[in-house]
Write a protein that holds these residues in place. Sequence first.
Motif, PDB file in Angstrom:
ATOM      1  N   ARG A 298       0.815  -1.221   0.000  1.00  0.00           N
ATOM      2  CA  ARG A 298       0.000   0.000   0.000  1.00  0.00           C
ATOM      3  C   ARG A 298       0.844   1.264   0.000  1.00  0.00           C
ATOM      4  O   ARG A 298       0.521   2.250  -0.678  1.00  0.00           O
ATOM      5  CB  ARG A 298      -0.917  -0.003   1.231  1.00  0.00           C
TER       6      ARG A 298
ATOM      7  N   TYR B  20      -0.266  -8.813   4.666  1.00  0.00           N
ATOM      8  CA  TYR B  20      -0.742  -8.733   3.292  1.00  0.00           C
ATOM      9  C   TYR B  20      -1.223 -10.106   2.824  1.00  0.00           C
ATOM     10  O   TYR B  20      -0.784 -11.144   3.334  1.00  0.00           O
ATOM     11  CB  TYR B  20       0.367  -8.243   2.352  1.00  0.00           C
TER      12      TYR B  20
ATOM     13  N   GLN C 143       1.795  -6.604  -6.827  1.00  0.00           N
ATOM     14  CA  GLN C 143       1.095  -5.638  -5.986  1.00  0.00           C
ATOM     15  C   GLN C 143       0.290  -6.417  -4.952  1.00  0.00           C
ATOM     16  O   GLN C 143      -0.629  -7.166  -5.295  1.00  0.00           O
ATOM     17  CB  GLN C 143       0.155  -4.770  -6.831  1.00  0.00           C
TER      18      GLN C 143
ATOM     19  N   THR D  88      -2.191  -6.758  -1.589  1.00  0.00           N
ATOM     20  CA  THR D  88      -3.300  -6.056  -0.935  1.00  0.00           C
ATOM     21  C   THR D  88      -3.173  -6.225   0.570  1.00  0.00           C
ATOM     22  O   THR D  88      -3.043  -7.349   1.070  1.00  0.00           O
ATOM     23  CB  THR D  88      -4.649  -6.630  -1.403  1.00  0.00           C
TER      24      THR D  88
ATOM     25  N   GLU E 187      -4.101  -6.624   4.356  1.00  0.00           N
ATOM     26  CA  GLU E 187      -5.195  -7.313   5.045  1.00  0.00           C
ATOM     27  C   GLU E 187      -5.230  -6.828   6.489  1.00  0.00           C
ATOM     28  O   GLU E 187      -4.654  -7.444   7.385  1.00  0.00           O
ATOM     29  CB  GLU E 187      -4.997  -8.829   4.975  1.00  0.00           C
TER      30      GLU E 187
ATOM     31  N   ALA F 241      -8.807  -8.557   3.656  1.00  0.00           N
ATOM     32  CA  ALA F 241      -8.792  -7.361   2.819  1.00  0.00           C
ATOM     33  C   ALA F 241     -10.159  -6.692   2.852  1.00  0.00           C
ATOM     34  O   ALA F 241     -11.192  -7.355   3.000  1.00  0.00           O
ATOM     35  CB  ALA F 241      -8.418  -7.734   1.389  1.00  0.00           C
TER      36      ALA F 241
END
Length: 714
Positions: free
Chosen positions: A401, A452, A471, A473, A475, A521
């Motif tokens: 992020r 993540y 990439q 995401t 969590e 997520a």
Amino acid sequence: QVVFDELPRGPFELWAATDGLASAPVRVEDGATVEIALERAANVRGEIAAEGFVAPSSTVTLVPLEGDHATRIATIDSTGRFAIEGVPLGRWRVETVVSGHVQAAEQVLRVAEPETSLTVRMLQTGTVSGTVVDSHGAPVPHATIVLRDQAGEQRPLTVSSTNLRWVHPLAGTRQMPANSSGRFSAPRPGARPTECGRGHCGIDIGSVRGTVVHAAADGEVVAIFAESRTEAGKLVAIHHGGGLKTMYMHLDEIRPGLEVGQAIRAGEPVGLLGSTGFVRAIPHVHFAITHEYGRTWYLDPEPLLRHAVVLREPRAYEPFEPSQAREPLEGKPVVQRIMTDAKGAFQIAGVAPGNYVVGAFASDYAPGASPGFAVRGGEQTPGVNVTLDAGIAVKGIVVGRDGPLAGAVVMAGAGIGETAHKIATTFTDKNGRFVLRALAGKVTLAVQAPLYGEVERSLVVDERTREQTFQLTIENARLRGQVLAPDGGAAAGVTVRVIDGPTRRRATTDAQGKFTLERVATGTYVLELSSPEFPSKRIEVETEKWREVRLEVGGGARVLVRDAAGTPLANVRVEVAGPSNHAANRMTDAKGVAELRGLVPGEWRISARSAGFAPASQNVTIRPERVLKDVALELARSATVAGTIRDRYGRRVAGARVSLGGATTKTDADGNFRIADAPVGAGVIEAEFDGARGTLPIELQPGAERVALTIELQ
């Protein structure tokens, strides 16, 4: 009377044999007193037919292919003869170890007479030697060598010693692969690891859906696939120390309460045998053993299972309670493998005559292979060389992020399902960069980082795939809520599982019916709520929004399973299938009773199946808040049929489909078939292959064995 003193704790097998008599193995627990019953057996006497000298220390081993028997081993005398007393009747695979020789062909002995003779023909072996070098001609030390013949056979890697007590995954009788297609290295389609020969990276055992599958040794649960997403289906993986793992695939169900990170004892249930994922003609468990040594290596499990303890009956299949203490594994398992020395040289003795290639594997290099070569008995084959290339280095960056992520794990793997294996692992640096060296062919890259979610990507390694960006995401959200019973009270012990959403998690409601799924997520999810007391339900939940849901009223059934004489049958799998694809299953207790609750009101079909019996079923109507208490299922003893399928010219047909009633199987490489749970009464055996068909009317009595049948395809 015989007394064994000062034995370590745990289950043991005892058996006895003498001239013309033998017993089946008797399983005993700590401090037990048992009686061993001797039954009629045979004496096997034979000789070795070999060129050259046969050392007196050579051995002949008989491995049982039928019944519950222990392996028999005899030492060959100075004249090349041997004798084994007290061999139970049935089929036995012959395995002979003579220095400098190899069996001319796989040999199966049928023991049917009090005195049975056996001649084992041996061929002289050769020796192969060579070197492994890099693209500049420098020697490559510590490379692993795999020898394969041109037909795909190879010497499987095996575990030669551990301090583990091994338990057979299936209880009752010592079950081994029913035919050659279920053994390690049997033919399988697609790309497979080199050490798996023609493709099969494990062994297939068992055939009755719902049979309890047990852990083969003490260890820690390191992976659970509770959903069938690949050809392996639902599976459990256990690490036993020293990089040694066992895997149990195609399970119909994972044992309730079993989770990653829990310690588990040898002989504790891990799930139920089934047919999830891509499986063959009948249900089975694919049992595999792997060893982490630079990459994931598959080992042949069969030698271990020949001597593993077989439990007398399945252990109780109840929700798992983690062991409070487990003794650590002392030392590392010893895996037999061929390695190059400091000068990159290797030597392989005891190679059967034939045509071969040598494969070589080493860290920081792509796998390589030698040109084909021939081996002749009693001769040396020098100069077999393998050149390893550096392969392609895949580089990239992992971004989170807030930018590049340091310390992320990047793994490269190959294969899917039964043959998935790790090739290389690395970590991202402070700038989020990584490099994976010596990759080639089709691989799957998996990236993980704390807080993540995991990302996977499949690619074919070439110049276009050298640079990769991942990439991840974050969590950091939660799914929270409360589950209520139909009367408004708290519903404790309900399993909450994500079936649709960015992150897969599961949890269990507490005493107040509350649940929290951490580290997911942000997004919208579909959760499935399941409980033994209430019908399952699906709900939609958004992260960080409290959700309250009330379960609906269900019904139930009390099922009693008996045999034809009215005797209750324990450890029988009872399955129910109802409206909207709802399903459940339970095992009968010692009184032959299975309690099924939380069933959706409507029409259900209740079935029961167990090894040695023909399945039975009954249709019932489930009503809310009612438990049917008079559902009785009677299982009749099944029969066994076996034989050979031939074409119109008398040739054996491999891969033919054979069925009788609802039981189905396929013929092995020799055209032989066997159906162990055939329905009794009048029926027709049907065989089919490539448009040709054949039938054989048959009438079977309970417990009958018709094992010399022949069906001709027209």
